[in-house]
Design a protein around this motif. Structure first.
Motif, mmCIF file in Angstrom:
data_model
loop_
_atom_site.group_PDB
_atom_site.id
_atom_site.type_symbol
_atom_site.label_atom_id
_atom_site.label_comp_id
_atom_site.label_asym_id
_atom_site.label_seq_id
_atom_site.Cartn_x
_atom_site.Cartn_y
_atom_site.Cartn_z
ATOM 1 N N GLN A 17 89.087 20.862 -0.150
ATOM 2 C CA GLN A 17 90.168 21.835 -0.335
ATOM 3 C C GLN A 17 89.644 23.081 -1.040
ATOM 4 O O GLN A 17 89.984 24.205 -0.670
ATOM 5 C CB GLN A 17 91.314 21.203 -1.145
ATOM 6 N N LYS A 18 88.785 22.857 -2.029
ATOM 7 C CA LYS A 18 88.198 23.988 -2.760
ATOM 8 C C LYS A 18 87.358 24.847 -1.816
ATOM 9 O O LYS A 18 87.448 26.075 -1.835
ATOM 10 C CB LYS A 18 87.341 23.455 -3.915
ATOM 11 N N VAL A 19 86.552 24.203 -0.980
ATOM 12 C CA VAL A 19 85.720 24.933 -0.012
ATOM 13 C C VAL A 19 86.607 25.709 0.957
ATOM 14 O O VAL A 19 86.347 26.878 1.264
ATOM 15 C CB VAL A 19 84.780 23.961 0.740
ATOM 16 N N GLU A 20 87.669 25.075 1.421
ATOM 17 C CA GLU A 20 88.593 25.742 2.356
ATOM 18 C C GLU A 20 89.243 26.959 1.693
ATOM 19 O O GLU A 20 89.349 28.025 2.305
ATOM 20 C CB GLU A 20 89.660 24.747 2.832
ATOM 21 N N ASN A 21 89.652 26.786 0.450
ATOM 22 C CA ASN A 21 90.251 27.909 -0.288
ATOM 23 C C ASN A 21 89.250 29.050 -0.451
ATOM 24 O O ASN A 21 89.604 30.222 -0.303
ATOM 25 C CB ASN A 21 90.759 27.454 -1.657
ATOM 26 N N GLU A 22 88.005 28.706 -0.755
ATOM 27 C CA GLU A 22 86.980 29.732 -0.925
ATOM 28 C C GLU A 22 86.670 30.421 0.399
ATOM 29 O O GLU A 22 86.427 31.627 0.434
ATOM 30 C CB GLU A 22 85.719 29.122 -1.540
ATOM 31 N N LYS A 23 86.694 29.662 1.505
ATOM 32 C CA LYS A 23 86.489 30.273 2.823
ATOM 33 C C LYS A 23 87.606 31.272 3.117
ATOM 34 O O LYS A 23 87.353 32.374 3.602
ATOM 35 C CB LYS A 23 86.469 29.208 3.924
ATOM 36 N N THR A 78 88.034 6.874 -5.728
ATOM 37 C CA THR A 78 87.793 8.009 -6.623
ATOM 38 C C THR A 78 86.908 9.045 -5.947
ATOM 39 O O THR A 78 87.183 10.256 -5.998
ATOM 40 C CB THR A 78 87.143 7.529 -7.939
ATOM 41 N N LEU A 79 85.844 8.564 -5.294
ATOM 42 C CA LEU A 79 84.936 9.485 -4.603
ATOM 43 C C LEU A 79 85.627 10.175 -3.431
ATOM 44 O O LEU A 79 85.414 11.370 -3.181
ATOM 45 C CB LEU A 79 83.691 8.739 -4.124
ATOM 46 N N GLU A 80 86.468 9.444 -2.709
ATOM 47 C CA GLU A 80 87.210 10.053 -1.605
ATOM 48 C C GLU A 80 88.160 11.133 -2.116
ATOM 49 O O GLU A 80 88.292 12.198 -1.505
ATOM 50 C CB GLU A 80 87.968 8.989 -0.811
ATOM 51 N N ALA A 81 88.808 10.860 -3.233
ATOM 52 C CA ALA A 81 89.709 11.859 -3.825
ATOM 53 C C ALA A 81 88.915 13.096 -4.252
ATOM 54 O O ALA A 81 89.347 14.234 -4.017
ATOM 55 C CB ALA A 81 90.457 11.259 -5.020
ATOM 56 N N ALA A 82 87.752 12.870 -4.862
ATOM 57 C CA ALA A 82 86.908 14.001 -5.284
ATOM 58 C C ALA A 82 86.424 14.783 -4.066
ATOM 59 O O ALA A 82 86.377 16.021 -4.083
ATOM 60 C CB ALA A 82 85.718 13.495 -6.106
ATOM 61 N N LYS A 139 89.212 16.884 -2.786
ATOM 62 C CA LYS A 139 89.396 18.016 -3.694
ATOM 63 C C LYS A 139 88.342 19.086 -3.421
ATOM 64 O O LYS A 139 88.644 20.282 -3.362
ATOM 65 C CB LYS A 139 89.315 17.532 -5.143
ATOM 66 N N GLN A 140 87.099 18.663 -3.218
ATOM 67 C CA GLN A 140 86.020 19.607 -2.924
ATOM 68 C C GLN A 140 86.233 20.273 -1.566
ATOM 69 O O GLN A 140 85.993 21.475 -1.412
ATOM 70 C CB GLN A 140 84.661 18.901 -2.945
#
Length: 120
Positions: A53-59, A43-47, A50-51
């Motif tokens: 990917q979110k950071v990459e998208n924001e970059k 679960t933590l690895e999936a989270a 996800k984080q």
């Protein structure tokens, strides 16, 4: 098959059987705990993914916005230069108009003077 697994315990003292039972219970408990921790880890690895990917998208979005900002700044600079050029051109033309206006007034005075001379 479970009877075959239990067969090796025959003939053991009740104290040893009790200890085996405790150890088996402890093993089961540890297996369950391991499964829970494995689930938590997944679960933590999936989270984390996800984080990431979110950071990459924001970059990526930040890079796009920086490029857009740079483009807009260049456009503003170009517009400011064009404004300054137009303002300078306007000043030059106003100067020319003032000079021509002065020349026109001078010519009018000359005409008036000449008309006065002609009348005399």
């Amino acid at each position: 098959m479970s009877w075959a697994v239990e067969e090796w315990k025959e003939g053991l003292s009740p104290r040893v059987l009790q200890k085996i039972h405790e150890l088996e219970s402890q093993v089961d408990k540890l297996k369950k705990e391991r499964q829970q921790r494995q689930y938590q880890l997944e679960t933590l690895e999936a989270a984390l993914q996800k984080q990431k990917q979110k950071v990459e998208n924001e970059k990526n979005e930040s890079a796009i916005l920086k490029r857009e900002n740079q483009s807009l700044m260049e456009l503003c600079d170009n517009l400011e230069k064009a404004k300054q050029k137009i303002s300078h051109d306007l000043q030059v033309r106003e100067s020319q108009v003032n000079i021509q206006s002065g020349q026109l007034n001078s010519c009018k005075k000359d005409i008036e003077r000449l008309e006065q001379e002609l009348k005399r």
